[in-house]
Every structure is written in structure tokens, then in C-alpha cells.
Motif scaffolding. Structure first.
Motif, PDB file in Angstrom:
ATOM      1  N   THR A 271       0.828  -1.206   0.000  1.00  0.00           N
ATOM      2  CA  THR A 271       0.000   0.000   0.000  1.00  0.00           C
ATOM      3  C   THR A 271       0.862   1.256   0.000  1.00  0.00           C
ATOM      4  OG1 THR A 271      -1.773  -1.145   1.187  1.00  0.00           O
ATOM      5  CG2 THR A 271      -1.773   1.261   1.272  1.00  0.00           C
ATOM      6  N   ILE A 272       1.900   1.268   0.831  1.00  0.00           N
ATOM      7  CA  ILE A 272       2.777   2.434   0.898  1.00  0.00           C
ATOM      8  C   ILE A 272       3.496   2.639  -0.429  1.00  0.00           C
ATOM      9  CG2 ILE A 272       4.823   3.391   2.035  1.00  0.00           C
ATOM     10  CD1 ILE A 272       3.938   1.902   4.574  1.00  0.00           C
ATOM     11  N   GLU A 273       3.994   1.551  -1.001  1.00  0.00           N
ATOM     12  CA  GLU A 273       4.725   1.691  -2.274  1.00  0.00           C
ATOM     13  C   GLU A 273       3.792   2.114  -3.402  1.00  0.00           C
ATOM     14  OE1 GLU A 273       8.364  -0.390  -4.658  1.00  0.00           O
ATOM     15  OE2 GLU A 273       7.106  -1.677  -3.395  1.00  0.00           O
ATOM     16  N   GLN A 274       2.568   1.607  -3.404  1.00  0.00           N
ATOM     17  CA  GLN A 274       1.612   2.021  -4.435  1.00  0.00           C
ATOM     18  C   GLN A 274       1.335   3.522  -4.350  1.00  0.00           C
ATOM     19  OE1 GLN A 274      -1.807  -0.479  -3.798  1.00  0.00           O
ATOM     20  NE2 GLN A 274      -0.735  -2.339  -4.415  1.00  0.00           N
ATOM     21  N   ALA A 275       1.228   4.039  -3.132  1.00  0.00           N
ATOM     22  CA  ALA A 275       1.001   5.478  -2.963  1.00  0.00           C
ATOM     23  C   ALA A 275       2.201   6.279  -3.459  1.00  0.00           C
ATOM     24  CB  ALA A 275       0.711   5.796  -1.502  1.00  0.00           C
ATOM     25  N   ILE A 276       3.399   5.803  -3.160  1.00  0.00           N
ATOM     26  CA  ILE A 276       4.612   6.492  -3.623  1.00  0.00           C
ATOM     27  C   ILE A 276       4.646   6.535  -5.145  1.00  0.00           C
ATOM     28  CG2 ILE A 276       7.131   6.362  -3.708  1.00  0.00           C
ATOM     29  CD1 ILE A 276       7.022   5.114  -0.898  1.00  0.00           C
ATOM     30  N   ILE A 277       4.324   5.407  -5.772  1.00  0.00           N
ATOM     31  CA  ILE A 277       4.332   5.344  -7.232  1.00  0.00           C
ATOM     32  C   ILE A 277       3.227   6.219  -7.823  1.00  0.00           C
ATOM     33  CG2 ILE A 277       3.971   3.813  -9.208  1.00  0.00           C
ATOM     34  CD1 ILE A 277       5.226   1.566  -7.503  1.00  0.00           C
ATOM     35  N   LYS A 278       2.040   6.141  -7.225  1.00  0.00           N
ATOM     36  CA  LYS A 278       0.898   6.899  -7.751  1.00  0.00           C
ATOM     37  C   LYS A 278       1.170   8.395  -7.775  1.00  0.00           C
ATOM     38  CE  LYS A 278      -4.027   7.775  -6.867  1.00  0.00           C
ATOM     39  NZ  LYS A 278      -5.189   7.408  -6.010  1.00  0.00           N
ATOM     40  N   PHE A 279       1.782   8.906  -6.700  1.00  0.00           N
ATOM     41  CA  PHE A 279       2.004  10.351  -6.598  1.00  0.00           C
ATOM     42  C   PHE A 279       3.449  10.754  -6.909  1.00  0.00           C
ATOM     43  CE2 PHE A 279      -1.501   9.434  -3.559  1.00  0.00           C
ATOM     44  CZ  PHE A 279      -2.507  10.113  -4.238  1.00  0.00           C
ATOM     45  N   ASP A 280       4.272   9.763  -7.311  1.00  0.00           N
ATOM     46  CA  ASP A 280       5.677  10.032  -7.621  1.00  0.00           C
ATOM     47  C   ASP A 280       6.325  10.813  -6.470  1.00  0.00           C
ATOM     48  OD1 ASP A 280       8.042   9.996  -9.034  1.00  0.00           O
ATOM     49  OD2 ASP A 280       7.598  11.819 -10.154  1.00  0.00           O
ATOM     50  N   ALA A 281       6.105  10.328  -5.246  1.00  0.00           N
ATOM     51  CA  ALA A 281       6.605  11.021  -4.056  1.00  0.00           C
ATOM     52  C   ALA A 281       8.098  10.789  -3.873  1.00  0.00           C
ATOM     53  CB  ALA A 281       5.846  10.540  -2.817  1.00  0.00           C
ATOM     54  N   LYS A 282       8.801  11.825  -3.425  1.00  0.00           N
ATOM     55  CA  LYS A 282      10.225  11.731  -3.157  1.00  0.00           C
ATOM     56  C   LYS A 282      10.554  11.837  -1.674  1.00  0.00           C
ATOM     57  CE  LYS A 282      11.544  10.904  -7.244  1.00  0.00           C
ATOM     58  NZ  LYS A 282      12.062   9.540  -7.535  1.00  0.00           N
ATOM     59  N   LEU A 283       9.579  12.202  -0.864  1.00  0.00           N
ATOM     60  CA  LEU A 283       9.764  12.252   0.587  1.00  0.00           C
ATOM     61  C   LEU A 283       8.563  11.610   1.254  1.00  0.00           C
ATOM     62  CD1 LEU A 283      11.231  13.166   3.172  1.00  0.00           C
ATOM     63  CD2 LEU A 283      10.071  15.383   2.935  1.00  0.00           C
ATOM     64  N   VAL A 284       8.832  10.642   2.142  1.00  0.00           N
ATOM     65  CA  VAL A 284       7.780   9.981   2.919  1.00  0.00           C
ATOM     66  C   VAL A 284       8.082  10.231   4.388  1.00  0.00           C
ATOM     67  CG1 VAL A 284       6.633   7.811   3.478  1.00  0.00           C
ATOM     68  CG2 VAL A 284       7.509   8.203   1.160  1.00  0.00           C
ATOM     69  N   ILE A 285       7.126  10.843   5.100  1.00  0.00           N
ATOM     70  CA  ILE A 285       7.301  11.173   6.516  1.00  0.00           C
ATOM     71  C   ILE A 285       6.371  10.287   7.337  1.00  0.00           C
ATOM     72  CG2 ILE A 285       7.027  12.977   8.264  1.00  0.00           C
ATOM     73  CD1 ILE A 285       7.587  15.008   5.973  1.00  0.00           C
ATOM     74  N   ILE A 286       6.918   9.583   8.326  1.00  0.00           N
ATOM     75  CA  ILE A 286       6.131   8.677   9.174  1.00  0.00           C
ATOM     76  C   ILE A 286       6.300   9.136  10.617  1.00  0.00           C
ATOM     77  CG2 ILE A 286       5.809   6.290   9.899  1.00  0.00           C
ATOM     78  CD1 ILE A 286       6.995   5.460   7.181  1.00  0.00           C
TER      79      ILE A 286
END
Length: 478
Positions: A271-286
Motif C-alpha cells: 500500500t505504501i509503495e503504491q502510494a509512492i508510485i501513484k504520486f511520484d513522491a520523493k519524501l515519505v514522513i512517518i
């Protein structure tokens, strides 16, 4: 029996492929027979003929011919064969004997481990199951087997480290920001999100804006602050482009005609990787990490946290993004590397560690120090203030270790009894826990037995016996 199989393989061309579909070199009991069979295996892989002469030549190349008795031993093996037709049946008998030896060895080792009792029953059972599964795979050639994946280092192309903020936050890796409450950890993450979303420059070695990064998209996972009343106003105040920042708040699935949703955890790697790919995110903050490990993961146990962190690190590497975890500090002090909540393995997995700390000399200032990094020298500490919003305000020569070794000035802290009660309530909120495990976790966090018992009374924690083990649970818990 072993001699009969080896002799048949040297005399009958059709025997080798059948036997090699049944046996491995380690299935032979005698070391000399293992070496002879291995030589035959290598010949077969090169599609070379298998006979007395070729086997002798292959053994000579590896220096094993004389260890196996010389050419005369090979002649004697071939001469002992009456018929090659029985080779497959004999091979299966050899396989069965090899499996029996392995089972006996496994049972002996397991009995020894149980007698010594290392203490972690679940880990013992897991290791026993894995070893038994390996034996079962050898017994069933068609069954799926786990094999090591190797790659010659000569085929690896060296790559330079990519940076989002050098030397603080590398791309393709996991970093950690840790600190006490009220030092502005979440505010820092939102400031970083704003910088990335706008393509501004991060503070450099003199505290002034340096090389820009972005603009790029950001995924925000924050379990402590409301989106509408806290996060969005803070992002607006930081000047963020909120069209580039996406809050990942849960996981949806459909059960029949009903849509359901639950909180996302670090175990939801897909799920996390799909979101990164979908939005082409370069920073993930947890933020914070302990809220996202998920049920069944004790953040103090390396064998439980390491697979979760490894999955997160693999995502960062595949997607070439930066993952920033926020972690609270434990109650006890110590070195800068030991301050963070949870096991030291969490610290060891991160490629860069940032420490937010109150400035001991100025109650209105904070310090962002660089505890450690794997890829460069630690940066000079940065000063910032939270008065009237976040603002960078220069650099500082004090290191993370300097701050950790100073007398503790860690801000407004609740009375010890309240902090212990809060900790115990959080621990039991996911369900009942054995009493001895509660005490063990408390010791790791620096809470004494007396204070834990007092917190138990304060919260009205209930004790009950389950399968001869005393467990604690919150009142009215199921």
C-alpha cells in the motif's frame, strides 16, 4: 548401495540423468563417494560423457583422485555392478537413508537446544520448523525450495549517493528524526515537506538556504495531529504547496458489498509503495514510528522490527525516495545513539539520524543536531525557533553527543507517576500482556518495579491468570 549407483552411472549413459534427478552429493554417506558423484555432476553440466576415464580426469583436476582411492578404486566400483537397471531404485534408497540421517541429526540438535532452553520458545519453534521444512523439500524434489540468491560483485555498477539534503537526508534510504515532546519534531517534518514541495533550498553549512531540491511530492503519515486543525494550518504557515502533499491515513478493502477501512501500518508495504508510485513522491514522513509498526511487533525486539524496517528500506531504494521516521526519546538518558525509543536495531538500520533538542542556554531556541550518518561527515548543528512559527536561526558547534552528555534539560515533563501511567496505558491498549513481560519492557524504558505497580493501581489494571500465566489488562478490556 552407493557403489552400485556410482558404477551404474559410469557404465550406462541413461543412468546418470535419472539418478541426478533424485540425489545430491550430500546424500552420499562416504566422503569419497560424495567427491566422485560431484565430479560426475560437473561432467553432466558440461554435457561431457561419464565413464571411468572422464571421472578420473575430473577428480585429478580438483586434487581429489587419490583421496578417492585412485583410478583403481573407480575400476573396482564399475566392476562391482551387475546391472544398471536398478540404479533408480538404489538411488531412492540412498535418498531415504540420507533423509533419516538428517532427521536424526535435527532431533538430536533440537533436544540439546531444549535442554539448554535459551528462553525464546517462539524463536526455537521457528528455527525447528524452518530446518524441518528444508529436509521436507529435499524429500520432495518437485516441492518449492528456498535457495540463496547470489550476485558476483564484479557485475555491480558503483553508484554515487543521491541526496535530498546533504548530508542530512539521503535518497533511497531511511533516516530518523528523534527528540523529546515540545521540541518541534513534527513542525520540522512539515517544514521539510514545504521545502520539498516548493523546490526551495535546505539550510547549508552556514545555516542559509543552499542547493534547492524539487519541487517534488510528499507523502505524510501522521497519527498524532488532526489534518484540518493542525497539519494543514502548519503547512500553510510554512508556505507549502499543499497540492504536492498527500496524507496517507488508512487502507481500504471491500468485504462483499461493504467497504472497510483501517489504519495503515509499516507492514502494509504494498500500500505504501503504491502510494509512492501513484504520486511520484520523493519524501515519505512517518510520524511517529511507534504508532505504525502494527499489532504483533515489539519495537524493542530486533527480530520483529528488522523485517519491517527492511521492507521500508527496500521501498526507498526501489523508488529512489527518502523515508523520514520520527521517533520519541526514551525516559532514560545516555549516549546520543541510545536515546531513541525502542531497540538499538532501529538506530542501526537508519542511514542518517537527526536529533531535535532544547538549547540548554536559551529556552526559546532549539537545536537540530546530526547524530550519525553512513555516507558523509556529520553536519554542523542548526538552530531554530518555534516562536511565532518555525524559523531557522543559524548554526551551532555543539554536537549530538555534547547535548546528550549535558545535564538533562528536557522541557516540561509530567510527574513521574503520570508518565509511568501513560506508558503503561499505552502498552496495554492493544490487549493483555503477561506481567513478567510488562516488567521487562518497563526495565528497558527505565521505569522501576515500584513505579509500575503504582501506575497499575492508578489505572485500575486487572490481573488474571491465563494458562498458568499472570497477565495484565486494562479495566473493561476484552
Amino acid at each position: 548401495m552407493e557403489v552400485a549407483v556410482l558404477g551404474a552411472m559410469m557404465l550406462a549413459a541413461g543412468a546418470a540423468p535419472v539418478v541426478m534427478g533424485i540425489l545430491e552429493p550430500t546424500d552420499f554417506y562416504r566422503p569419497a563417494h560424495q567427491k566422485i558423484y560431484s565430479a560426475m555432476y560437473r561432467l553432466a553440466e558440461r554435457s561431457a560423457p561419464i565413464d571411468i576415464a572422464t571421472v578420473a580426469s575430473e577428480l585429478e583436476k580438483t586434487g581429489d583422485l587419490q583421496k578417492c582411492g585412485g583410478p583403481n578404486a573407480l575400476i573396482d566400483i564399475a566392476a562391482s555392478v551387475c546391472t544398471a537397471a536398478s540404479a533408480p531404485a538404489h538411488a531412492r534408497i540412498i535418498k531415504d537413508n540420507a533423509l533419516l540421517r538428517q532427521l536424526i541429526e535435527h532431533a538430536t540438535d533440537l533436544a540439546e537446544v531444549c535442554r539448554n532452553h535459551p528462553g525464546n520458545i517462539a524463536e526455537m519453534i521457528g528455527q525447528a520448523r524452518n530446518r524441518l521444512d528444508t529436509i521436507a523439500c529435499r524429500a520432495e524434489p518437485g516441492r518449492q525450495r528456498n535457495e540463496g540468491v547470489t550476485q558476483m560483485m564484479d557485475t555491480i555498477q558503483p553508484e554515487a549517493i543521491d541526496w535530498m539534503w546533504k548530508p542530512w537526508i539521503p535518497l533511497g534510504s531511511v533516516s530518523i528524526l528523534e527528540g523529546d515532546p515540545k521540541v518541534g519534531k513534527s513542525t520540522i517534518t512539515l517544514q521539510l515537506a514545504a521545502i520539498v514541495s516548493r523546490g526551495w533550498g535546505f539550510p547549508d553549512g552556514d545555516g542559509k538556504p543552499g542547493a534547492p531540491y524539487g519541487p517534488a511530492n510528499v507523502i505524510l503519515m501522521n497519527s498524532e495531529d488532526p489534518l484540518a486543525t493542525v497539519l494543514r494550518p502548519r503547512l500553510d504557515h510554512a508556505g507549502a504547496d499543499c497540492t504536492r502533499i498527500f496524507a496517507l491515513t488508512g487502507v481500504q478493502w471491500r468485504n462483499g458489498a461493504v467497504d472497510s477501512e483501517r489504519m495503515v501500518t509499516l507492514q502494509d508495504v504494498d500500500t505504501i509503495e503504491q502510494a509512492i508510485i501513484k504520486f511520484d513522491a520523493k519524501l515519505v514522513i512517518i510520524d511517529p514510528i511507534q504508532a505504525y509498526f502494527g499489532a504483533g511487533v515489539d519495537m524493542h525486539r530486533a527480530n520483529e522490527t528488522r523485517p519491517v524496517l527492511a521492507g521500508l528500506g527496500a521501498i526507498a531504494e526501489r523508488q529512489r525516495c527518502a523515508v523520514l521516521l520520527v521517533r520519541h526519546l526514551r525516559k532514560m538518558g545516555g549516549s546520543a545513539t541510545a536515546h531513541g525509543l525502542g531497540g538499538v536495531d532501529i538506530f542501526g538500520y537508519a542511514r542518517s539520524i537527526l536529533l531535535a533538542w532544547r538549547d540548554p542556554d536559551d529556552p526559546n531556541r532549539r537545536i537540530l543536531a546530526h547524530t550519525a550518518t553512513n555516507f558523509a561527515r556529520e553536519a554542523k548543528s542548526l538552530l531554530y525557533t518555534l516562536d511565532d512559527g518555525f524559523r531557522w536561526c543559524g548554526v551551532d558547534d555543539r554536537t549530538a553527543e555534547d547535548l546528550a552528555n549535558q545535564p538533562q534539560q528536557r522541557g516540561e515533563r509530567k510527574p513521574a507517576a503520570d508518565r509511568t501511567a501513560e506508558w503503561l496505558h499505552s502498552l496495554l491498549s492493544d490487549g493483555q500482556i503477561p506481567a513478567n513481560e510488562v516488567y521487562a519492557k518497563a526495565a528497558r524504558e527505565g521505569y522501576g518495579i515500584g513505579s509500575v505497580k503504582a501506575a497499575k493501581t492508578m489505572l485500575g489494571v486487572e490481573s488474571c491468570k491465563v494458562a498458568a500465566i499472570w497477565v495484565w489488562k486494562l479495566p473493561n478490556a476484552q
